[in-house]
Design an enzyme around this catalytic site. Sequence first.
Site, PDB file in Angstrom:
ATOM      1  N   HIS A 257       0.848  -1.195   0.000  1.00 42.11           N
ATOM      2  CA  HIS A 257       0.000   0.000   0.000  1.00 42.11           C
ATOM      3  C   HIS A 257       0.875   1.233   0.000  1.00 42.11           C
ATOM      4  CE1 HIS A 257      -3.330   2.646   0.744  1.00 42.11           C
ATOM      5  NE2 HIS A 257      -4.110   1.640   0.415  1.00 42.11           N
ATOM      6  N   ASP A 308      -7.752  -5.739  -0.277  1.00 45.48           N
ATOM      7  CA  ASP A 308      -8.183  -6.614  -1.371  1.00 45.48           C
ATOM      8  C   ASP A 308      -7.835  -8.083  -1.142  1.00 45.48           C
ATOM      9  OD1 ASP A 308      -9.413  -4.768  -3.093  1.00 45.48           O
ATOM     10  OD2 ASP A 308      -7.459  -4.026  -3.741  1.00 45.48           O
TER      11      ASP A 308
HETATM   12  N1  ACO Z   1       4.263  -7.616  -4.305  1.00 47.92           N
HETATM   13  C1  ACO Z   1       5.606  -7.588  -4.390  1.00 47.92           C
HETATM   14  N2  ACO Z   1       6.332  -6.467  -4.277  1.00 47.92           N
HETATM   15  C2  ACO Z   1       5.675  -5.323  -4.053  1.00 47.92           C
HETATM   16  C3  ACO Z   1       4.282  -5.284  -3.932  1.00 47.92           C
HETATM   17  C4  ACO Z   1       3.559  -6.480  -4.067  1.00 47.92           C
HETATM   18  N3  ACO Z   1       2.249  -6.520  -3.982  1.00 47.92           N
HETATM   19  N4  ACO Z   1       3.902  -4.018  -3.699  1.00 47.92           N
HETATM   20  C5  ACO Z   1       5.006  -3.277  -3.669  1.00 47.92           C
HETATM   21  N5  ACO Z   1       6.077  -4.073  -3.882  1.00 47.92           N
HETATM   22  C6  ACO Z   1       7.466  -3.658  -3.922  1.00 47.92           C
HETATM   23  C7  ACO Z   1       7.793  -3.061  -5.279  1.00 47.92           C
HETATM   24  O1  ACO Z   1       8.236  -4.046  -6.201  1.00 47.92           O
HETATM   25  C8  ACO Z   1       8.859  -2.069  -4.929  1.00 47.92           C
HETATM   26  O2  ACO Z   1      10.080  -2.768  -4.737  1.00 47.92           O
HETATM   27  P1  ACO Z   1      11.445  -2.167  -5.305  1.00 47.92           P
HETATM   28  O3  ACO Z   1      11.606  -0.839  -4.599  1.00 47.92           O
HETATM   29  O4  ACO Z   1      12.447  -3.193  -4.925  1.00 47.92           O
HETATM   30  O5  ACO Z   1      11.261  -2.028  -6.781  1.00 47.92           O
HETATM   31  C9  ACO Z   1       8.432  -1.563  -3.551  1.00 47.92           C
HETATM   32  O6  ACO Z   1       7.641  -2.602  -2.992  1.00 47.92           O
HETATM   33  C10 ACO Z   1       7.612  -0.268  -3.626  1.00 47.92           C
HETATM   34  O7  ACO Z   1       6.549  -0.470  -4.562  1.00 47.92           O
HETATM   35  P2  ACO Z   1       5.851   0.715  -5.348  1.00 47.92           P
HETATM   36  O8  ACO Z   1       5.163   0.160  -6.554  1.00 47.92           O
HETATM   37  O9  ACO Z   1       6.801   1.846  -5.559  1.00 47.92           O
HETATM   38  O10 ACO Z   1       4.792   1.169  -4.272  1.00 47.92           O
HETATM   39  P3  ACO Z   1       3.542   2.063  -4.560  1.00 47.92           P
HETATM   40  O11 ACO Z   1       3.239   2.792  -3.331  1.00 47.92           O
HETATM   41  O12 ACO Z   1       3.740   2.854  -5.802  1.00 47.92           O
HETATM   42  O13 ACO Z   1       2.409   0.988  -4.900  1.00 47.92           O
HETATM   43  C11 ACO Z   1       0.657  -0.545  -4.766  1.00 47.92           C
HETATM   44  C12 ACO Z   1       1.375   0.634  -4.085  1.00 47.92           C
HETATM   45  C13 ACO Z   1       0.257  -0.164  -6.184  1.00 47.92           C
HETATM   46  C14 ACO Z   1      -0.587  -0.848  -3.947  1.00 47.92           C
HETATM   47  C15 ACO Z   1       1.607  -1.775  -4.773  1.00 47.92           C
HETATM   48  O14 ACO Z   1       1.894  -2.171  -3.463  1.00 47.92           O
HETATM   49  C16 ACO Z   1       1.032  -2.936  -5.576  1.00 47.92           C
HETATM   50  O15 ACO Z   1       1.220  -2.998  -6.797  1.00 47.92           O
HETATM   51  N6  ACO Z   1       0.313  -3.874  -4.903  1.00 47.92           N
HETATM   52  C17 ACO Z   1      -0.331  -4.964  -5.621  1.00 47.92           C
HETATM   53  C18 ACO Z   1      -1.669  -4.499  -6.184  1.00 47.92           C
HETATM   54  C19 ACO Z   1      -2.705  -4.269  -5.115  1.00 47.92           C
HETATM   55  O16 ACO Z   1      -2.900  -5.098  -4.237  1.00 47.92           O
HETATM   56  N7  ACO Z   1      -3.406  -3.148  -5.206  1.00 47.92           N
HETATM   57  C20 ACO Z   1      -4.474  -2.787  -4.280  1.00 47.92           C
HETATM   58  C21 ACO Z   1      -4.030  -1.696  -3.340  1.00 47.92           C
HETATM   59  S1  ACO Z   1      -5.304  -1.332  -2.153  1.00 47.92           S
HETATM   60  C22 ACO Z   1      -6.472  -0.530  -3.045  1.00 47.92           C
HETATM   61  O17 ACO Z   1      -6.204   0.211  -3.949  1.00 47.92           O
HETATM   62  C23 ACO Z   1      -7.829  -0.801  -2.757  1.00 47.92           C
END
Ligand code: ACO
Length: 371
Positions: A257, A308
Amino acid sequence: MTATKGLEGIVATQSAISSIIDDTLTYVGYDIDDLADNASFEEVVYLLWHQRLPKADELAELKQQLADNMSVPQPVLDHFKNYPISEVHPMAALRTAISLLGLYDENAEDMSDEANYEKAIKLQAKVATIVTAFSRIRKGLEPVAPKKEFGYAANFLYMLTGEVPEEVAIEAFDKALVLHADHELNASTFTARVCVATLSDMYSGITAAIGALKGPLHGGANEQVMKMLMEIGDEENVESYIKEKLANRERIMGFGHRVYRKGDPRAKHLRKMSKKLTALRGEEKWYNMSEKIEAIVTGEKNIPPNVDFYSASVYHSLDIDHDLFTPIFAVSRISGWAAHILEQYANNRLIRPRAEYTGPNMQKYVPINER
Ligand code: ACO
């Protein structure tokens, strides 16, 4: 000017609707844990729209207004029968239906406070009918009319199946609606606010928000979680599946998140519900698999589950089609979007940020035959 990728950490507006501070989520100052344990979805809708909890007569009035406004113009339902392709995603259908609904509201362009509040009621009431009718029509079934004596959660489940839902299902669904109702300036809410800050109408704002919620990085993740669970198939496959994904630097849906660090406070409620409902259905494996996935992802990456993750096995246990999970998110979140739209109108200024320019400079126009 320097851009912040994804607007991380940027405070883009003031709002008195919900807040996330130190991993605590509140709606109008009420902790989500308190609301999840005690409030009905309709109470939460009132809270978000009025910034206070309703008295008994006010709640009764809102319930009545929602029940009275659930019917949807027939042409909006008929258009579900005329899609050019057979496998339209329900979120695409919902996005289009909300836009279409605006054409049947003679007050759609009336920007008075009264008309906008009425639109919020109409949208909240009709979205349940739209999602359930779409689900039935695509299966060749007739839509089921709501029952005026039912609450919102019961009516949704009733209109979906045509059967009076069990109390345990109503209770779980109502709690899921409470947990998804609002969430500060998330991507879809921000989209709604940007749209209506041009003084565009509420149907446009909600349509835009649905488009933003649809993506798998936002609301679309719950459907993807169930897809992953089905792909894994069995508890014994969890470890190799998840570890391979992590090794390939793939994202595990339902984890992570932007705002929470220690964890999403909504997830624990859904985890509890998932445990109870999967056991009641004799399908504990979905919960057990989810728990195992959580242990691996938090252990290896220290990334906790979000709203989720466990909602997928909750909705699956309620016999809901997997591609309806995100539309159900929209059914709840429309309450928050409407609250934010009303708040935006009440103290509006066009939302127009800047971009840090990274393209070439000082170019001279070259005639086409010289390029
Ligand atoms: N699985 C594995 N690695 C992850 C995940 C995940 N679900 N989420 C974040 N990371 C990692 C990224 O790969 C990144 O690693 P790095 O720095 O080594 O490249 C680091 O954590 C930061 O990730 P970002 O994408 O920069 O974080 P951001 O805040 O932009 O993204 C998001 C948040 C989109 C929710 C992300 O965690 C994600 O893609 N999660 C999976 C999709 C999801 O569950 N979305 C629902 C969110 S809740 C909602 O909207 C209702």
